[in-house]
Design an enzyme around this catalytic site. Structure first.
Site, PDB file in Angstrom:
ATOM      1  CG  ASN A  20      -1.280   1.329   1.302  1.00  0.00           C
ATOM      2  OD1 ASN A  20      -2.382   2.303   0.517  1.00  0.00           O
ATOM      3  ND2 ASN A  20      -2.090   1.198   2.547  1.00  0.00           N
ATOM      4  CE  LYS A  22       0.373   3.446   5.227  1.00  0.00           C
ATOM      5  NZ  LYS A  22       0.022   3.235   5.940  1.00  0.00           N
ATOM      6  CG  HIS A 104      -5.761   2.062   5.137  1.00  0.00           C
ATOM      7  ND1 HIS A 104      -5.916   2.647   5.971  1.00  0.00           N
ATOM      8  CD2 HIS A 104      -4.710   1.028   5.246  1.00  0.00           C
ATOM      9  CE1 HIS A 104      -4.112   2.970   6.699  1.00  0.00           C
ATOM     10  NE2 HIS A 104      -3.703   1.366   5.819  1.00  0.00           N
ATOM     11  CD  GLU A 106      -2.748   6.268   7.076  1.00  0.00           C
ATOM     12  OE1 GLU A 106      -3.192   5.919   6.038  1.00  0.00           O
ATOM     13  OE2 GLU A 106      -2.015   5.023   7.019  1.00  0.00           O
ATOM     14  CD  GLU A 176      -3.704  -2.787   7.881  1.00  0.00           C
ATOM     15  OE1 GLU A 176      -2.219  -2.372   7.112  1.00  0.00           O
ATOM     16  OE2 GLU A 176      -4.666  -1.299   7.444  1.00  0.00           O
ATOM     17  N   GLY A 182       2.234   1.963  10.895  1.00  0.00           N
ATOM     18  CA  GLY A 182       3.204   3.621  10.521  1.00  0.00           C
ATOM     19  C   GLY A 182       3.743   3.329  11.817  1.00  0.00           C
ATOM     20  CB  SER A 222       4.993  -2.134  11.595  1.00  0.00           C
ATOM     21  OG  SER A 222       4.451  -0.610  12.141  1.00  0.00           O
TER      22      SER A 222
END
Ligand code: PEP
Length: 271
Positions: A20, A22, A104, A106, A176, A182, A222
């Protein structure tokens, strides 16, 4: 969730590793990444990348004929219409994309995406003949308060309003933990595997064991070249969703090496 444990075989013939990207990259850096990706040769793996949507066509054209599929990071659930700035699943599909992310963290945070919107996106992705990669996971507070299972269960339950059994069986589910994305602090492989088994149990309740065991559940948060193998040797981790590390070709290739060799080893062990 049900207290029973499930013991499952790896559900996908090939582990799925998804990069991904991003909102990262420039035309120049994307060309550099694609030049490396087009040469990949991992017959034991299924590999996909999710570039920023503006670079989708560039990626599809360069990776045509390679083993790397391309997917979307986000779609609008309507096929077309007055939705300025949006791109539909049908449009990504027409270009040749195979996958699209939904849910996701985010986007759940930045765009306030609800479980119901995420479910509608999964339905739209399937309708456009692509595979949804549904992201589920808990915040750090929920993790600390031992709420992971109930959070994930409610994220999954929301699907039932939009998806049929056949639809559910076609999902890829990405676990996730939000606190691991991240941050450089991944979940332990053992913890991730336990959560995957809970997700599988939920799927088993909806689909029965045989069909539920065919659903691919991947881990993200991560992942890097140092920990990829530890995740991939777990019994119910069917692949990896890789963010930051997928932007570095040599790091991404080391992750692919780990995924591929851990699969070969577990096949040997089963003989
Ligand atoms: C992600 O973007 O889904 C992700 C897992 O990111 P990272 O690997 O950088 O934690």
């Amino acid at each position: 969730m049900d207290e029973r444990q499930t013991l499952v075989n790896r559900p996908f013939p090939h582990p799925l590793v998804v990069g991904n990207w991003k909102m990262n990259g420039s035309l120049q850096s994307v060309h550099g990444l694609l030049e490396a990706l087009v040469k990949l040769d991992y017959p034991q793996l299924e590999i996909a990348i999710l570039p920023p949507s503006l670079f989708t066509l560039t990626a599809l054209m360069r990776l045509n004929g390679s083993q790397v599929s391309v997917g979307a990071q986000n779609i609008h659930p309507q096929p077309y219409g007055a939705h300025t700035g949006e791109v539909s699943a049908a449009m990504f599909s027409e270009l040749g994309c195979r996958f699209a992310l939904a849910g996701h963290s985010e986007r759940r945070t930045d765009q306030n995406e609800s479980n119901a919107e995420v479910a509608a996106k999964c339905a739209a992705i399937l309708k456009a003949n692509m595979t949804p990669i549904l992201c589920v996971g808990e915040t750090f507070d929920q993790y600390r308060n031992d709420q992971t299972e109930e959070v994930i269960e409610s994220q999954l339950n929301a699907l039932l309003a939009n998806l049929t059994e056949k639809n559910l069986a076609s999902l890829v589910v990405a676990y996730e933990p939000i606190w691991a994305i991240g941050t450089g602090k991944s979940a332990t492989p053992d913890y991730a595997d336990r959560v995957h088994k809970r997700i599988r149990l939920w799927l088993t309740r909806q689909l029965g064991e045989e069909v539920a065991n065919t659903v691919c559940i991947i881990y993200g948060g991560s992942v890097n070249s140092a920990n990829a193998r530890d995740f991939m040797v777990q019994s119910d981790i069917g692949g990896l969703l890789v963010g930051g590390a997928s932007l570095n070709v040599s790091e991404f290739c080391k992750i692919l090496d780990s995924a591929s060799t851990s699969l070969l080893r577990s096949q040997e062990e089963r003989k």
